[in-house]
Design an enzyme around this catalytic site. Sequence first.
Site, mmCIF file in Angstrom:
data_model
loop_
_atom_site.group_PDB
_atom_site.id
_atom_site.type_symbol
_atom_site.label_atom_id
_atom_site.label_comp_id
_atom_site.label_asym_id
_atom_site.label_seq_id
_atom_site.Cartn_x
_atom_site.Cartn_y
_atom_site.Cartn_z
ATOM 1 N N HIS A 79 12.126 33.540 25.302
ATOM 2 C CA HIS A 79 11.016 34.053 24.486
ATOM 3 C C HIS A 79 10.031 34.884 25.303
ATOM 4 O O HIS A 79 9.510 35.889 24.813
ATOM 5 C CB HIS A 79 10.303 32.908 23.764
ATOM 6 C CG HIS A 79 11.191 32.179 22.804
ATOM 7 N ND1 HIS A 79 10.852 30.982 22.236
ATOM 8 C CD2 HIS A 79 12.424 32.486 22.304
ATOM 9 C CE1 HIS A 79 11.832 30.565 21.440
ATOM 10 N NE2 HIS A 79 12.803 31.456 21.469
ATOM 11 N N HIS A 237 13.751 35.380 13.920
ATOM 12 C CA HIS A 237 13.751 34.691 15.210
ATOM 13 C C HIS A 237 15.045 34.951 15.973
ATOM 14 O O HIS A 237 15.036 35.084 17.203
ATOM 15 C CB HIS A 237 13.510 33.186 15.075
ATOM 16 C CG HIS A 237 13.369 32.551 16.422
ATOM 17 N ND1 HIS A 237 12.192 32.603 17.138
ATOM 18 C CD2 HIS A 237 14.282 31.967 17.235
ATOM 19 C CE1 HIS A 237 12.390 32.051 18.324
ATOM 20 N NE2 HIS A 237 13.652 31.658 18.408
ATOM 21 N N ASP A 241 15.445 36.317 19.745
ATOM 22 C CA ASP A 241 16.315 35.762 20.791
ATOM 23 C C ASP A 241 17.246 36.834 21.366
ATOM 24 O O ASP A 241 17.520 36.847 22.564
ATOM 25 C CB ASP A 241 17.151 34.608 20.227
ATOM 26 C CG ASP A 241 16.353 33.315 20.113
ATOM 27 O OD1 ASP A 241 15.326 33.164 20.801
ATOM 28 O OD2 ASP A 241 16.780 32.444 19.326
ATOM 29 N N HIS A 264 22.482 32.141 21.408
ATOM 30 C CA HIS A 264 22.377 32.479 22.833
ATOM 31 C C HIS A 264 23.743 32.637 23.495
ATOM 32 O O HIS A 264 23.962 33.557 24.280
ATOM 33 C CB HIS A 264 21.598 31.401 23.578
ATOM 34 C CG HIS A 264 20.177 31.283 23.138
ATOM 35 N ND1 HIS A 264 19.306 32.358 23.177
ATOM 36 C CD2 HIS A 264 19.473 30.248 22.634
ATOM 37 C CE1 HIS A 264 18.119 31.959 22.730
ATOM 38 N NE2 HIS A 264 18.205 30.701 22.386
HETATM 39 ZN ZN LIG Z 1 14.511 31.312 20.296
#
Ligand SMILES: [Zn+2]
Length: 320
Positions: A79, A237, A241, A264
Site C-alpha cells: 500500500h 482496492h 494492490d 498479489h
Molecule cells: Zn491491499
Amino acid sequence: MKSSRQTTLRSQVTVTGIGVHSGSPVSVTIGPADINSGFVFTRIGADREVQAVAASVIATDFATVLGDHLGPLVSTAEHVLAALRGMGVDNATIEVDGPEVPIMDGSAAPFVDAIDRAGTVQQHAARRFIEVLKPVQVEFGESFGELRPYAAGFRAELEIDFANSPIGRQAYAFDLDADSFRRDISRARTFGCMGDVTKLWSAGYALGASLENSVVFDETRVLNTEGLRYADECVRHKVLDVVGDLALAGLPLIGLYRSVRGGHKLNHAVLTALMADRHAWRVVEATEPVLERPVVARRARGHADVAGGMVAVAFAPDVS
Ligand SMILES: [Zn+2]
C-alpha cells in the site's frame, strides 16, 4: 504539472499505526532518495536494506513480503508502494521500525496524505520507464493476468468475481495519473469475508485486522457501520494492490495490465514473467523538453528509438 524528470520527496515524513499481522504498533518513515535509486526499504536496527523489486519478493500469501537471503525484512509493502507510484514519486527511502508497514485504515490514503505533507521535488535526471513490448500471460486455475503493450501510459483493467458474497462481480478500468489515483483509488480499503478473517486469526495471522482497517462482509452484507467508500470499493482496492505490486518492476510501467480474479500472487507472477523475457520489455527515458503528458509515446513499429518524447536507453535497470 506532470514532469519528465524523476521525482522524490522534499522531506521525511512518518506515519504510525499498527501492523495488520502482528497487531503491534509500528511506524514507517518515507523520505528523499537519490536519482535512479527507486524505492528502498530499510529496517531500523536491522542494518539491512532491500530494493523494492520483483527479485526481493519472498512471499505473497497474505501480503507482499520483501526480503533477501537473510529472510523477510518487511511485510505489507504494497500500500505504501502504491501511494508512491500512484502519486508519481520515482525515488524514496522507506524506513520501518518493525516487521511490517502499518496497515492504517487499510487503504493508501494515509500514505498519500503523508506524501502531500512531505511535498515532492523534481530531480536532475530524466524519468525512466519500463515499456512493455509484447504480451505476457499467466493463468492460475480460475485466475488470469497479463501485461500488454499500451503506448498511452499505464492502464489497469480488473475484474473480480466473489460468487455467494455481496461483493459479487465487479470490473474497473483505470488510467494511472496522480489525480485519478488520489480521487478514485487511494481511499479503497482492504476487504475480506468474515469466515476468512476468523480462519486467519486462528492461524495466528491478521491479528491486527479489524473493522478499523478492513471492509468485512458476511454472506449478505457489509459489517462496517460506516458502509462502503465506493460502491465498487473492492475492485478499486484490487487496482490499488496492482499499482503497488507492479511498483516492484523497479520503474513505472508503460503498458496495460489485465486480470480476472487476481491477487498479489498473480500480480507478482505476471511481473516476474515479463522480467524473465528480455524481449518483452525495454527501458525508455523521457526526453526534454518537459512534456505535459510524458508517457505518451506514439511510436511507429520498427521506427527509430526516439519518438513521442521517449527514448530507448541501452542500459537495464536492477529489475531482474
Ligand atoms: Zn491491499
